[in-house]
Design an enzyme around this catalytic site. Structure first.
Site, PDB file in Angstrom:
ATOM      1  CG  PHE A  90      41.230  74.166  40.414  1.00  0.00           C
ATOM      2  CD1 PHE A  90      42.526  74.152  41.665  1.00  0.00           C
ATOM      3  CD2 PHE A  90      40.173  74.993  40.497  1.00  0.00           C
ATOM      4  CE1 PHE A  90      42.274  74.615  43.275  1.00  0.00           C
ATOM      5  CE2 PHE A  90      40.488  75.966  42.160  1.00  0.00           C
ATOM      6  CZ  PHE A  90      41.435  76.042  43.132  1.00  0.00           C
TER       7      PHE A  90
ATOM      8  CG  ASP B 242      33.818  72.920  37.762  1.00  0.00           C
ATOM      9  OD1 ASP B 242      34.141  73.752  37.888  1.00  0.00           O
ATOM     10  OD2 ASP B 242      34.997  72.878  38.898  1.00  0.00           O
TER      11      ASP B 242
ATOM     12  CE  LYS C 277      36.900  80.899  39.835  1.00  0.00           C
ATOM     13  NZ  LYS C 277      37.432  79.514  39.565  1.00  0.00           N
TER      14      LYS C 277
END
Ligand SMILES: *Cc1c(COP(=O)(O)O)cnc(C)c1O
Length: 413
Positions: free
Chosen positions: A147, A233, A262
Site C-alpha cells: 500500500f 516507504d 502521516k
C-alpha cells in the site's frame, strides 16, 4: 397515532455524510467531535480510546499542546507563499530534518501519496541521468499486497483488486514480486533496467505483515550490488511507530530514498517528505517537479515541532516498550480465546490481531463491540483488526485497553 421516530445526533451526522459525501469509505458508525491525547469523544459525549490514531498519523496524541501552539503562532504569522519565493521557515526545516535523519537534501510534499509519487519520479530521473538506463525503460520493483497510496501510478503496482478495478489504463514500468522473498528480488534484479525497489518495512495496510528478521538488510545489499535505489516507504512505519525512529533502523539499513508522511505533522495537516543524498536529489532541476503547498511555512513549523516532540518525549522508546507489553498481554487473551483470535503480530505500537470469522460474526462485529466498550479500532481485509494507538499512550492506559479487549473478546460468542 403517529410515532415520530427520534434519531440520535450521531445518526444525523452519518446521514449527512451518506447523502452529500462520496461513498469511498465505510466508517465504523461513531461520530467524533473532540480529542485529547489517546482519547476521543463522540457527539453524544461518550469517551473512547483511539486505537487507530488516524492510521498512525496521530502519533503525538490528539491536539498535542505543543503542536497546537505552533499551529496558532505560525498561522498568525505566515502560512503559504508558494515556492515562487523563499520563506523564512523552509530552509530552517530542511536543515533540521536532513540533520535529524542524516541526508543531504529533502523534497517537501503534502500527502503520503504525493511523497511516493515524487520518490518514483525522482528514481526515474536518477535512472536516466545518473545510472544511464535507456530512455523510457526504467522499471521500479514493488511488493505484492503493498500500500503506497491512491494515485493512478501508485495503484498501477497494487495487487488489491478493490483498489484497482476499473481505474485503468495503468502506468507501466513496475515489476511486482512477493514480499519477504529475497530470492524473488535477486531474480528480477537480473534485469538491468531495474532502477528502484520500493518497499514498506512492515506492510501496515495489508494487515501488519512483519517480514523475517534480516529481510530489509538483505534487500538493501542486493540493491547496492545492482546499483538499484532502495526506496523505503516509512509513511506509516516511521517516526517511532515500530519502536525505532525509522523501522529500517532495526536492521541498520539507510534507505537511498526515504519517504515520510502521516505523523510528520502530528495530525495537524498533511505533510510528507522525500529524503535523499545529492547524487539522487540533484537530478531534479528547476521546473521539473513541484507542489503549490509543498514546503509551506505552516507545514515546516509543524513538522519541526512534531519531530522535536518525538525526540523529547521519547516516542520510539515508548512505542518499543509498550508494544512488547501489548503483544504479550494480547497473546494471553489469544490463549484464553483461541476460537476467536487466531494470531497476534506487530512491531512497536503497530499491531494486528487475526480473527476467526465464526457463526456469521466477523472482525467488523468485534470492532462494533470494542466501540461499545470504549475502544475504537477498524477491521481491514475482512479478518484483521489493527491496534495502533497514539505513541504517547502510558503503560497504565495500555493495561486498561487490554482489559477492554479481554472483556469484549470474552463476550463475543
Ligand atoms: C497512508 C500511506 C500512504 C499514503 O498516504 P496518504 O497521505 O493517504 O496519501 C502511503 N504509504 C503508506 C505505507 C501508507 O501507510
Amino acid at each position: 397515532m403517529t410515532a415520530t421516530k427520534k434519531i440520535t445526533r450521531s445518526q444525523r451526522f452519518i446521514k449527512l455524510e451518506k447523502k452529500y459525501g462520496a461513498h469511498n469509505y465505510e466508517p465504523i458508525p461513531v461520530v467524533l467531535d473532540r480529542g485529547e491525547g489517546v482519547y476521543v469523544w463522540d457527539v453524544e459525549g461518550k469517551k473512547y480510546y483511539d486505537f487507530l490514531a488516524a492510521y498512525s498519523a496521530v502519533a503525538h496524541g490528539h491536539c498535542h499542546p505543543g503542536l497546537v501552539e505552533t499551529l496558532i503562532s505560525q498561522s498568525r504569522k505566515l502560512t503559504l507563499t508558494s515556492r515562487a519565493f523563499y520563506n523564512s521557515k523552509l530552509g530552517e526545516y530542511e536543515k533540521f530534518i536532513t540533520g535529524f535523519f542524516g541526508y543531504d537534501k529533502m523534497l517537501p510534499a503534502n500527502t503520503g501519496a504525493e511523497g511516493v509519487e515524487s520518490a518514483l519520479k525522482l528514481c526515474r530521473k536518477w535512472a536516466y541521468e545518473v545510472k544511464g538506463v535507456p530512455k523510457n525503460q526504467a522499471k521500479i520493483i514493488t511488493c505484492e499486497n503493498n500500500f503506497h497510496g491512491r494515485t493512478i501510478s501508485i495503484i498501477s503496482s497494487s495487487t488489491d483488486p478493490v483498489a484497482k478495478n476499473n481505474f485503468g489504463p495503468f502506468t507501466p514500468g513496475f515489476v511486482v514480486i512477493p514480499y519477504n522473498d529475497i530470492n524473488a528480488l535477486k531474480e528480477v534484479l537480473k534485469d538491468k533496467t531495474i532502477s528502484g525497489f520500493l518497499v514498506e518495512p512492515v506492510q501496515a495496510e495489508a494487515g501488519v505483515i512483519v517480514p523475517d528478521s534480516g529481510y530489509l538488510a538483505a534487500c538493501y545489499d542486493l540493491c547496492k550490488k545492482n546499483n538499484v535505489l532502495f526506496i523505503a516507504d516509512e509513511i506509516q512505519t516511521g517516526l517511532g511507530r515500530c519502536g525505532y525512529i525509522l523501522a529500517c533502523d532495526e536492521e541498520e539499513v539507510r534507505p537511498d530514498i526515504l519517504i515520510l508522511g502521516k505523523a510528520l505533522a502530528g495530525g495537524m495537516m498533511p505533510v510528507s517528505a522525500v529524503l535523499a543524498d545529492d547524487e539522487i536529489m540533484m537530478a531534479l532541476k528547476p521546473g521539473q517537479h513541484g507542489s503549490t503547498y509543498g514546503g509551506n511555512p505552516l507545514a515546516c513549523a509543524l513538522a519541526m515541532t512534531a519531530l522535536q516532540i518525538i525526540r523529547d518525549e521519547k516516542l520510539p522508546e515508548n512505542s518499543y516498550r509498550l508494544g512488547n507489553i501489548l503483544r504479550i498481554e494480547i497473546e494471553k487473551i489469544r490463549k484464553e480465546y483461541p476460537e476467536t483470535i487466531l494470531s497476534v503480530r506487530g512491531k512497536g505500537l503497530l499491531n494486528a490481531i487475526v480473527i476467526r470469522n465464526q457463526a456469521g460474526k466477523t472482525a467488523w462485529d468485534l470492532c462494533m463491540d470494542f466501540k461499545n466498550n470504549g475502544l475504537l479500532a477498524k477491521p481491514t481485509h475482512g479478518d484483521k483488526i489493527r491496534f495502533a494507538p497514539p505513541l504517547v499512550i502510558t503503560e497504565e492506559q495500555i493495561i486498561e485497553c487490554v482489559e477492554i479487549i479481554r472483556k469484549t473478546v470474552r463476550n463475543f460468542n
